[in-house]
Design an enzyme around this catalytic site. Structure first.
Site, PDB file in Angstrom:
ATOM      1  N   CYS A  17       0.834  -1.208   0.000  1.00 28.29           N
ATOM      2  CA  CYS A  17       0.000   0.000   0.000  1.00 28.29           C
ATOM      3  C   CYS A  17       0.869   1.258   0.000  1.00 28.29           C
ATOM      4  O   CYS A  17       2.055   1.213   0.331  1.00 28.29           O
ATOM      5  CB  CYS A  17      -0.932   0.014   1.206  1.00 28.29           C
ATOM      6  N   CYS A  20       2.351   2.193   3.295  1.00 27.95           N
ATOM      7  CA  CYS A  20       3.456   1.272   3.622  1.00 27.95           C
ATOM      8  C   CYS A  20       4.723   1.703   2.887  1.00 27.95           C
ATOM      9  O   CYS A  20       5.826   1.635   3.437  1.00 27.95           O
ATOM     10  CB  CYS A  20       3.120  -0.163   3.206  1.00 27.95           C
ATOM     11  N   ASP A 401       3.823  20.767 -36.238  1.00 31.29           N
ATOM     12  CA  ASP A 401       4.819  20.985 -37.279  1.00 31.29           C
ATOM     13  C   ASP A 401       4.240  20.326 -38.535  1.00 31.29           C
ATOM     14  O   ASP A 401       3.424  19.418 -38.437  1.00 31.29           O
ATOM     15  CB  ASP A 401       6.132  20.313 -36.860  1.00 31.29           C
TER      16      ASP A 401
END
Length: 707
Positions: A17, A20, A401
């Site tokens: 997690c 964690c 471009d």
């Protein structure tokens, strides 16, 4: 002089997690030998500056069972079946004791010691991991999810709510298992990229006077080695084909679905699939420098970079957890001072602690960013950070471009006009014979047309190039001159009709080559950069995505630019621009529209790409400049990926907003149940688990986002 601290990368397993990950990073930084450490949660990696062993890093992550391997080591992760993971086995045993406890409650009553014993066993078995971390955190005054859960479970047990404490332990274990599974799913995009290139390859090396073939790990292959690639094999290294002809499926790198024909002198990439013929390839890059290695590195770095919404959530979560703890304390203390019933309100306070876990909020943004960037990489789009993914979703104007972006960047013959009885094919043969000796880009266009028409090549003699004007040679017993009309007009008479035809072609943006045989003008050839087939459709899709303005910025002359713009129905065209003028044009667009994206080739357009909010380079595969200068690279030189990427960005932004709303709304609804005193530990854990799973599974919808 002091030695420079070593910088090492390590891969992580079992990083479950986001909170964690933050704690793990803090633990590693606390090791005396470490100068700095950074955890990349999305890529499951840690970068450490300092001399440190793998064991020391694993000790820092012991609270979450984190396993560490060297980043360079090619480790095949053994996927442990869901039912064999230790934490899931313990959750299963805990569930068994919970069910047994409820059966005994029905048989012997709630106050009987036997069902209470079953619930205590369920709490101890299922909560062993939670308690170990929770108590350690309490001792250090660190308040994360497991600390809050530990306080809540022990508090519930103290006030005699054994059943609910046991069920909460089980449900929390289930929510952790599901979160770990879904995060693993989100990380699969990187793992799939890493598995693309084979770990070994067959190399042909000289041994005395003879060559022999040996199979080597890719890490041992050197630049200049000859790679043997058989039909059906994946190409292991970047290189140049020195022998053979084959169709190569480059989808893994460029996202192109159609295989590309490769022959001598063509570039091939590691991780692509050789479909038909055998190839010999001279290796041009070491394994860590291949295009796929760069893509993996850039994707992982991109997933580590926090997007603006994630930075906001992280700041918010920093104040959110202490606020929840204060609210829980006040709920447990203040109401009973006025209405009594301490047990009921302490229970409500404990439930507030559980419902207030910040997990869903913390994970709301990174899972969406990780999944979207991984998905884009699989589709051949390299996004170099969550910040660019988010910015692209806010784009109001796109500047293109012309050459190599809206057009193919390769001149092609568009018109063949004869002025006497000679056929168009014969005129083309005469011109091609002269141009065969020329290095001019227009010569390639003429020769390509000759080959595409399967016409015979005529043999020239006495070839001469006239710098800045053209060339001539003797072909089929005629002196053939090929060049500009201005030069040709000094060799043969040019009437008004011919001049009008030349002007008409030039107004269409075409370059005109005039042809003279001896002293007579015999024809004209019109050559132009070809518009990409997909350009019109791409602009239409961008309009559908509500992009307000599209503009062409080009160094080409006005007639050429206007001819392309008219075909594409573009109203804003700025021609004859120098690189610094393109940069100024981007600044003007930003002042006018706010967020602007620039699409170019990544080399000539570097200043404009850097000035735009998001710089997008065409054809990133094999182009280091494009990979390094642009914020986003379309790897396969495929303009159709632009609407897909903008659509993905907007979907990601929408999902992040939904996630934050889901996470906060569910918790707010649960917290409002405190007012009538209806909040239970069951509802609290379901609200927390529900919010987390809702956020994660909502983010995983991005895995399915397609072109």
């Amino acid at each position: 002089m002091a030695a420079t601290p070593t910088k090492q990368e390590y891969r992580l397993q079992n990083l479950s997690c986001a909170s964690c990950a933050a704690k793990f990073e803090k633990n590693v930084k606390a090791i005396p030998e470490v100068q700095d450490a950074q955890v990349n949660f999305g890529a499951s990696k840690i970068t450490v500056v300092g001399s440190i062993s793998v064991n020391q890093i694993e000790e820092a992550g012991a609270f979450d069972g984190i396993k560490v391997t060297q980043s360079v080591a090619r480790t095949l992760e053994k996927s442990t079946p869901f039912y064999r993971k230790k934490e899931n086995v313990l959750a299963g045993i805990s569930l068994f004791f919970v069910i047994l406890g409820y059966l005994l409650v029905n048989m012997r009553g709630e106050t009987n010691p036997l069902p209470i014993t079953m619930f205590i066993l369920a709490i101890l078995v299922g909560g062993v991991g939670i308690f170990k971390t929770g108590f350690r955190n309490l001792a250090r005054f660190e308040f994360d999810m497991k600390t809050l859960m530990t306080i809540a479970i022990i508090g519930a047990a103290i006030i005699g709510e054994w059943e609910e404490a046991a069920v909460v332990v089980f449900l929390f274990a289930v929510s952790e298992a599901l979160e770990a599974y879904s995060m693993d799913k989100a990380r699969q995009s990187i793992r799939q990229l890493m598995d693309i290139a084979p770990p070994t390859a067959i190399i042909k090396r000289a041994h005395g006077e003879h060559f022999h073939e040996i199979e080597l790990p890719t890490e041992e292959i050197q630049i200049g080695d000859i790679l043997i690639v058989k039909p059906g094999q994946k190409i292991a290294m970047d290189g140049i084909v020195i022998s053979g002809l084959s169709a190569v499926n480059q989808a893994a790198i460029t996202g192109e679905s159609i295989p590309v024909n490769k022959t001598v002198n063509d570039e091939v990439f590691a991780g692509t699939l050789n479909e038909e013929g055998a190839l010999e390839v001279r290796v041009t890059k070491r394994v860590e420098d291949t295009t796929i290695a760069k893509i993996i590195h850039l994707v992982e770095e991109a997933q580590a970079e926090k997007a603006p919404s994630q930075q906001f959530v992280d700041r918010f979560a920093k104040y959110y957890t202490p606020a929840i703890m204060i609210i829980a304390f006040l709920v447990a203390i203040i109401p009973p001072l006025f209405v009594g019933d301490w047990q009921h309100w302490i229970y409500q306070g404990l439930a507030v602690l559980v419902v207030g876990c910040p997990c869903a909020l913390v994970v709301s943004t990174p899972v969406a960013i990780v999944t979207a960037i991984g998905n884009a990489a699989r589709q051949g789009v390299l996004i170099k950070g969550g910040v660019y993914l988010e910015q692209l979703g806010h784009i109001e104007a796109v500047a293109f471009d012309k050459t190599g972006t809206l057009t193919k960047g390769q001149p092609a013959v568009t018109d063949i006009l004869t002025t006497d009885e000679r056929s168009e094919d014969y005129l083309l043969q005469l011109v091609a014979a002269v141009e065969k000796q020329s290095q001019h880009p227009l010569a390639k266009a003429i020769l390509n047309t000759l080959h595409n028409k399967n016409l015979q090549e005529l043999v020239p003699t006495d070839f001469q190039s006239v710098t800045g004007k053209g060339a001539y040679a003797t072909v089929d017993s005629q002196r053939i001159y090929v060049g500009s009309l201005k030069w040709v007009a000094t060799l043969a008479s040019v009437d008004k009709n011919i001049e009008n035809k030349v002007k008409k072609l030039q107004d269409q943006g075409k370059t005109v080559v005039a042809v003279v045989s001896n002293d007579q003008l015999i024809g004209l050839i019109g050559i132009a950069d070809q518009l990409r087939q997909e350009s019109k459709d791409v602009l239409h899709k961008l309009n559908a995505l509500k992009v307000k303005h599209m503009v062409m910025l080009t160094g080409d002359a006005e007639p050429t630019a206007q001819a392309i713009a008219t075909t594409l129905k573009m109203t804003d065209v700025r021609a004859s621009l120098l690189p610094e003028e393109k940069l100024m044009a981007i600044k003007d667009l930003r002042a006018q529209f706010g967020a602007v994206a620039m699409v170019g080739d990544g080399v000539n357009d570097a200043p404009a790409l850097a000035t735009a909010n998001v710089g997008i380079a065409m054809g990133g595969a094999g182009t280091d400049a494009a990979l390094e200068t642009a914020d986003i690279a379309l790897m396969g030189d495929d303009l159709t990926k632009l609407p897909y990427t903008i659509g993905l960005s907007r979907k990601t932004l929408r999902i992040i907003k939904e996630n934050i709303i889901f996470a906060l709304a569910l918790k707010l609804i649960a917290l409002l149940l405190v007012i009538p005193g209806w909040l239970t530990l069951w509802i609290a854990i379901f609200a927390d688990m529900g919010a987390t799973l809702l956020v994660v599974f909502n983010s995983l919808r991005l895995i399915r986002a397609k072109k």
